[in-house]
Write an enzyme that holds these catalytic residues in place. Structure first.
Site, PDB file in Angstrom:
ATOM      1  N   ARG A 193       0.846  -1.187   0.000  1.00 35.57           N
ATOM      2  CA  ARG A 193       0.000   0.000   0.000  1.00 35.57           C
ATOM      3  C   ARG A 193       0.886   1.243   0.000  1.00 35.57           C
ATOM      4  O   ARG A 193       2.100   1.131   0.109  1.00 35.57           O
ATOM      5  CB  ARG A 193      -1.031  -0.004   1.145  1.00 35.57           C
ATOM      6  CG  ARG A 193      -0.641  -0.612   2.439  1.00 35.57           C
ATOM      7  CD  ARG A 193       0.486   0.026   3.159  1.00 35.57           C
ATOM      8  NE  ARG A 193       0.265   1.459   3.325  1.00 35.57           N
ATOM      9  CZ  ARG A 193       1.197   2.347   3.549  1.00 35.57           C
ATOM     10  NH1 ARG A 193       2.468   1.984   3.650  1.00 35.57           N
ATOM     11  NH2 ARG A 193       0.911   3.616   3.692  1.00 35.57           N
ATOM     12  N   ALA A 242       0.667   5.122  -2.227  1.00 34.67           N
ATOM     13  CA  ALA A 242       0.468   5.384  -3.655  1.00 34.67           C
ATOM     14  C   ALA A 242       1.663   5.006  -4.548  1.00 34.67           C
ATOM     15  O   ALA A 242       1.489   4.270  -5.533  1.00 34.67           O
ATOM     16  CB  ALA A 242       0.057   6.847  -3.848  1.00 34.67           C
ATOM     17  N   GLN A 269      -1.806   2.328   9.897  1.00 36.44           N
ATOM     18  CA  GLN A 269      -0.531   2.411   9.161  1.00 36.44           C
ATOM     19  C   GLN A 269       0.530   3.165   9.969  1.00 36.44           C
ATOM     20  O   GLN A 269       1.721   2.918   9.819  1.00 36.44           O
ATOM     21  CB  GLN A 269      -0.736   3.126   7.813  1.00 36.44           C
ATOM     22  CG  GLN A 269      -1.502   2.342   6.777  1.00 36.44           C
ATOM     23  CD  GLN A 269      -2.979   2.640   6.816  1.00 36.44           C
ATOM     24  OE1 GLN A 269      -3.529   3.037   7.846  1.00 36.44           O
ATOM     25  NE2 GLN A 269      -3.646   2.434   5.698  1.00 36.44           N
ATOM     26  N   ASP A 327      -1.973  10.863  -1.984  1.00 32.76           N
ATOM     27  CA  ASP A 327      -2.366   9.833  -2.950  1.00 32.76           C
ATOM     28  C   ASP A 327      -2.697  10.431  -4.301  1.00 32.76           C
ATOM     29  O   ASP A 327      -2.524   9.789  -5.339  1.00 32.76           O
ATOM     30  CB  ASP A 327      -3.546   9.024  -2.423  1.00 32.76           C
ATOM     31  CG  ASP A 327      -3.071   8.129  -1.309  1.00 32.76           C
ATOM     32  OD1 ASP A 327      -2.923   8.622  -0.174  1.00 32.76           O
ATOM     33  OD2 ASP A 327      -2.774   6.955  -1.586  1.00 32.76           O
ATOM     34  N   LYS A 342      -4.548   9.960   3.342  1.00 27.53           N
ATOM     35  CA  LYS A 342      -5.240   9.089   4.305  1.00 27.53           C
ATOM     36  C   LYS A 342      -6.257   9.847   5.144  1.00 27.53           C
ATOM     37  O   LYS A 342      -5.989  10.963   5.599  1.00 27.53           O
ATOM     38  CB  LYS A 342      -4.178   8.423   5.188  1.00 27.53           C
ATOM     39  CG  LYS A 342      -4.676   7.489   6.247  1.00 27.53           C
ATOM     40  CD  LYS A 342      -5.599   6.403   5.716  1.00 27.53           C
ATOM     41  CE  LYS A 342      -4.990   5.577   4.614  1.00 27.53           C
ATOM     42  NZ  LYS A 342      -5.996   4.768   3.859  1.00 27.53           N
TER      43      LYS A 342
HETATM   44  O1  MRU Z   1      -4.500   3.186   2.243  1.00 26.83           O
HETATM   45  P1  MRU Z   1      -3.026   3.412   2.110  1.00 26.83           P
HETATM   46  O2  MRU Z   1      -2.232   2.831   3.226  1.00 26.83           O
HETATM   47  O3  MRU Z   1      -2.525   2.977   0.746  1.00 26.83           O
HETATM   48  O4  MRU Z   1      -2.851   4.994   2.187  1.00 26.83           O
HETATM   49  C1  MRU Z   1      -1.574   5.532   2.024  1.00 26.83           C
HETATM   50  C2  MRU Z   1      -1.518   6.998   2.247  1.00 26.83           C
HETATM   51  O5  MRU Z   1      -2.504   7.650   2.451  1.00 26.83           O
HETATM   52  C3  MRU Z   1      -0.166   7.633   2.112  1.00 26.83           C
HETATM   53  O6  MRU Z   1      -0.058   8.737   2.948  1.00 26.83           O
HETATM   54  C4  MRU Z   1       0.033   8.080   0.658  1.00 26.83           C
HETATM   55  O7  MRU Z   1      -0.158   7.015  -0.222  1.00 26.83           O
HETATM   56  C5  MRU Z   1       1.363   8.659   0.430  1.00 26.83           C
HETATM   57  S1  MRU Z   1       2.595   7.435   0.469  1.00 26.83           S
HETATM   58  C6  MRU Z   1       4.074   8.028  -0.015  1.00 26.83           C
END
Ligand code: MRU
Length: 345
Positions: free
Chosen positions: A46, A48, A196, A237, A248
Site C-alpha cells: 500500500r 500510492a 498504518q 495519494d 489518508k
Molecule cells: O490506504 P493506504 O495505506 O494505501 O494509504 C496511504 C496513504 O494515504 C499515504 O499517505 C500516501 O499514499 C502517500 S505514500 C508516499
C-alpha cells in the site's frame, strides 16, 4: 538499514507483507499477476507510489505467460491485465500513472517480437522501481531545508519506505534532515482504522533510529495546543492542479488544526502523484473500504453486529491549508495552480 518494499526476482514480484508488520517481517513472492492484484486490494502492499510500482511489475508478470503468443493475444492479454490493475484502488494517482506508462511502452515496442515486448515491459517496471527511490531521495534533499534542528514533527499514516519503492516521501524528507545531522523527533498518528502509523511508521522509524512517539489520532489537537508540534508533514495519494491533496483519512482534520495553531503543514509527493487533469480536489475519486476495518480491531470485533458503517479511506485537504508541496524538482508554494507546472518542466 534498507527496507526492501518490492522487487523483481527470478520472474516473481516479491514484496514485504505489510499486513504482517510489525509482528512479523515476511516476504510474499507473487508468481501470478492475480496475486499482485489481490495484494494491492488487501493492503499487503500500500501507499500510492508502492502501488504504482506493484502494478507495473504485476503487468510485466502477467505478460510473461503470453510472451510466446501472437501479437493479437499479446494485445488482448495486456489490456485485460491493465484493466484488472486499474480496478484495485481508485484514489492513488500513481497507479494510473504507472499503467499509462506501461501502456505507452507497450505501444512503442509492439513492432518487436512478443518476447521482446514482454522483456521491455519487465525492464520498464524494474526501472520505475529504481527511479522511485531516486526521486524520493531528491525530494528529501529539497524538503529537508524546511526542517530545523530540534523540530518536533507530526506525521499521519505511512509515507515512508514501505509506501514507496524505498526511502519514502514525507518520511524521506525527515530521513534526509536526520542524515544531515538535524535532531528531529516525530509524533506518529496511529491512523485508524488500519493503523498504518502505529504498525508501519513506528516500525520504520525505530528501525532507522529516528526518535518517535506514538499517539492516537484524536490527540493531535491537544499536542498542538501544548506547543509540542512544530511542523506537520504527510504524503499524498493524488494532488489536483490547484494543490488540493487527497491523503489518508484524518489528514484534513490535521491540516485545519495546524492552521488554527499556526503550524506549517507540508505535503511531500512526486510528480507521479500530481494529476493535472483534475482542477480541484472534489474531482478526486475517494475509495470506500469495507466495514470490517472499522468494526474490528485486528480481527477482534469492537462494534455491535449490524451497525451501519461509513469507511472512506481518504480525505481531501484544500490547498489553502497547505503551506508547501515538496516535489523531487523543488518546493511549490501557493498559488499552486501557478507554481506546480513550472517545476514539472
Ligand atoms: O490506504 P493506504 O495505506 O494505501 O494509504 C496511504 C496513504 O494515504 C499515504 O499517505 C500516501 O499514499 C502517500 S505514500 C508516499
Amino acid at each position: 538499514m534498507t527496507i526492501r518494499t518490492i522487487f523483481w526476482e527470478d520472474n516473481t514480484v516479491v514484496m514485504i507483507d505489510q499486513k504482517a508488520l510489525p509482528q512479523e517481517e515476511r516476504y510474499l513472492a507473487c508468481r501470478h499477476y492475480e496475486e499482485v492484484v489481490a495484494a494491492i486490494k488487501d493492503l499487503t502492499i500500500r501507499g500510492a507510489p508502492a502501488i504504482g510500482v506493484a502494478a507495473a511489475m504485476g503487468i510485466a508478470l502477467g505478460m510473461l505467460t503470453v510472451s510466446s503468443s501472437s501479437h493479437e493475444n499479446l494485445k488482448s492479454a495486456f489490456h485485460e491485465i491493465c484493466t484488472q490493475f486499474s480496478r484495485t484502488r481508485p484514489t492513488a494517482r500513481n497507479l494510473f500513472w504507472a499503467i499509462e506508462r506501461m501502456k505507452k511502452l507497450f505501444e512503442d515496442t509492439l513492432s518487436s517480437s512478443p518476447a521482446r515486448v514482454v522483456e521491455a515491459l519487465t525492464e520498464e517496471a524494474i526501472r520505475m522501481c529504481e527511479e522511485d527511490i531516486a526521486i524520493n531521495k531528491r525530494m528529501g534533499m529539497q524538503g529537508k531545508t524546511l526542517f530545523r534542528d530540534g523540530d518536533n514533527v507530526l506525521t499521519h499514516c505511512n509515507a515512508g519506505a514501505l509506501a514507496t519503492a524505498g526511502y519514502g516521501t514525507a518520511l524521506g524528507v525527515i530521513r534526509a534532515a536526520c542524515e544531515e545531522g538535524k535532531k528531529i523527533h516525530v509524533y506518529v498518528d496511529e491512523t485508524r482504522p488500519v493503523l498504518q502509523g502505529a504498525r508501519l511508521t513506528a516500525w520504520e522509524l525505530m528501525k532507522e533510529n529516528i526518535p518517535a512517539t506514538l499517539i492516537t489520532d484524536n490527540m493531535a489537537g491537544f499536542l498542538m495546543k501544548q506547543g509540542r508540534i512544530h511542523k506537520v508533514i504527510v504524503g499524498a495519494d493524488r494532488i489536483a492542479a490547484n494543490g488540493d491533496a487527497a491523503n489518508k483519512i484524518g489528514t484534513y482534520s490535521l491540516a485545519v488544526l495546524a492552521k488554527e495553531h499556526n503550524i506549517p503543514f507540508y505535503v511531500a509527493a512526486p510528480f507521479s502523484t500530481i494529476d493535472m487533469s483534475i482542477r480541484q480536489g472534489d474531482e478526486i475519486p475517494i475509495e470506500e473500504r469495507n466495514a470490517e476495518e472499522v468494526t474490528t480491531f485486528r480481527d477482534v470485533r469492537v462494534a455491535p453486529e449490524g451497525i451501519a458503517v461509513y469507511n472512506p479511506a481518504f480525505d481531501v485537504t484544500p490547498h489553502r491549508y497547505i503551506t508547501a508541496i515538496i516535489t523531487e524538482a523543488g518546493i511549490a508554494l501557493p498559488p499552486y495552480m501557478e507554481t506546480i507546472r513550472p517545476l514539472q518542466g
